[in-house]
Design an enzyme around this catalytic site. Structure first.
Site, PDB file in Angstrom:
ATOM      1  N   CYS A 165      -0.835  41.743  32.832  1.00  0.00           N
ATOM      2  CA  CYS A 165      -0.600  42.723  31.361  1.00  0.00           C
ATOM      3  C   CYS A 165       0.090  43.996  31.657  1.00  0.00           C
ATOM      4  O   CYS A 165       1.063  44.412  31.630  1.00  0.00           O
ATOM      5  CB  CYS A 165      -1.902  42.574  31.583  1.00  0.00           C
ATOM      6  N   GLU A 215      -7.260  35.772  33.500  1.00  0.00           N
ATOM      7  CA  GLU A 215      -8.422  35.310  34.955  1.00  0.00           C
ATOM      8  C   GLU A 215      -9.429  35.757  33.000  1.00  0.00           C
ATOM      9  O   GLU A 215     -10.530  36.184  33.910  1.00  0.00           O
ATOM     10  CB  GLU A 215      -7.979  36.995  35.380  1.00  0.00           C
ATOM     11  N   HIS A 230      -3.179  37.066  30.489  1.00  0.00           N
ATOM     12  CA  HIS A 230      -5.006  37.503  31.467  1.00  0.00           C
ATOM     13  C   HIS A 230      -5.510  35.146  31.461  1.00  0.00           C
ATOM     14  O   HIS A 230      -6.500  35.298  30.707  1.00  0.00           O
ATOM     15  CB  HIS A 230      -5.102  37.583  30.111  1.00  0.00           C
TER      16      HIS A 230
END
Length: 305
Positions: free
Chosen positions: A142, A235, A233
């Site tokens: 990011c 994660e 993202h």
């Protein structure tokens, strides 16, 4: 094999409940193998949530991992106590003489600020340069990816007309990439950002791995700098986008619900996770590639790459 994290880290209980095998320092010391050294530079305000998300993914590999939690030196966290940071984290100044097989640089909630205006930008520049001599392979996430693309390649950010917020389908452009082994042709990936990278500003050293025609670039390979750049993202856990949406509403912001997250687009229902399997796959692929290519002697990392 398990992951080794600080013995009393709160994330340990969450990981153990999920079946991630966590090893304490005593047991790790008895194993006659060389664990992979992975560092996590955590730039997010909620340190505990972020470290849990990445520990979950790194800990799913069959290899033994030593995870070192790192923070920038020249920055005081407003959301995490100094006692917590001193207990579980090391500053970059403390680890700068060490070598890492892999290093992860997270996002940071400073998307609208010019890079050079970020208070810890000088240290970030040092860290990014340091990865070229002390890290075998780096994953920038990011804002971390935007910063690295700006620093290493002069890539320009473009402010989007509206925030890309939700779970978007992305096209796998390079299925033969070692980081994308086993990926579906298109992948659901959580997105929360205001900026895209201008494609015409990308250098020829970069290769687009995952893309989205609507909201822009997702993941790029940067072999020259032994790095991958993930702008979104994978994660994130189930509640990451939903909690961000609720924070915006409480702050009086007119943020629409994240798209494709809630069943029937109903924010009163629990979010559905449709990206978890690809998140685990990406990190297993990344760690496997590190394992296959990193020098056995840690001291040799960065000396002949």
């Amino acid at each position: 094999m398990p992951i080794r994290i600080p013995d009393n880290l709160p994330a340990r209980q969450t990981l153990e409940r999920e079946g991630v095998v966590v090893m304490d320092s005593t047991r790790a010391a008895r194993q006659d193998i060389r664990p992979l050294q992975i560092g996590l530079l955590n730039l997010m305000p909620n340190k505990e949530r972020t470290e849990t998300q990445f520990s979950r993914l790194v800990g799913a590999t069959p290899l033994q991992i030593d995870l070192t939690l790192v923070r920038v030196t020249d920055h005081k966290s407003k959301n995490t106590s100094e006692d917590y940071l001193k207990t579980f984290y090391r500053t970059w100044q403390d680890v700068r003489s060490e070598k890492f097989d892999g290093f992860i640089v997270t996002g940071a909630p400073i998307a609208n600020m010019p890079f050079e205006d970020v208070r810890y930008w000088p240290e970030m520049v040092e860290i990014m340069n340091w990865t070229q001599t002390h890290v075998h392979h780096t994953m920038f996430i990011c804002w971390g990816a935007q910063a690295a693309l700006h620093h290493f390649h002069g890539a320009r950010r473009r402010r989007m007309e509206q925030k890309a917020f939700g779970v978007y389908r992305h096209k796998v452009v390079k299925p033969a990439s070692p980081y994308l082994r086993g990926f579906s042709d298109d992948v659901a990936i959580p997105v929360s950002r205001y900026n895209d990278i201008e494609r015409e500003s990308l250098s020829g050293d970069l290769e687009i791995l995952i893309d989205n025609a609507e909201i822009g670039l997702c993941m790029l390979d940067d072999p020259k700098h032994r790095a991958v750049h993930m702008l979104n993202h994978l994660e994130y856990d189930n509640r990451s986008l939903a909690d961000e949406y609720e924070r915006d509403l409480k702050a009086g912001l007119d943020t629409p619900p994240p798209i494709n997250l809630f069943p029937n687009d109903d924010p009163t229902q629990q979010p559905e996770n449709r990206w978890r399997s690809h998140a685990f796959l990406l990190f297993q692929n990344w760690i496997n590639e590190i394992y296959q290519t990193t020098p056995y002697e840690v001291g040799e990392i960065g000396t002949s790459e």
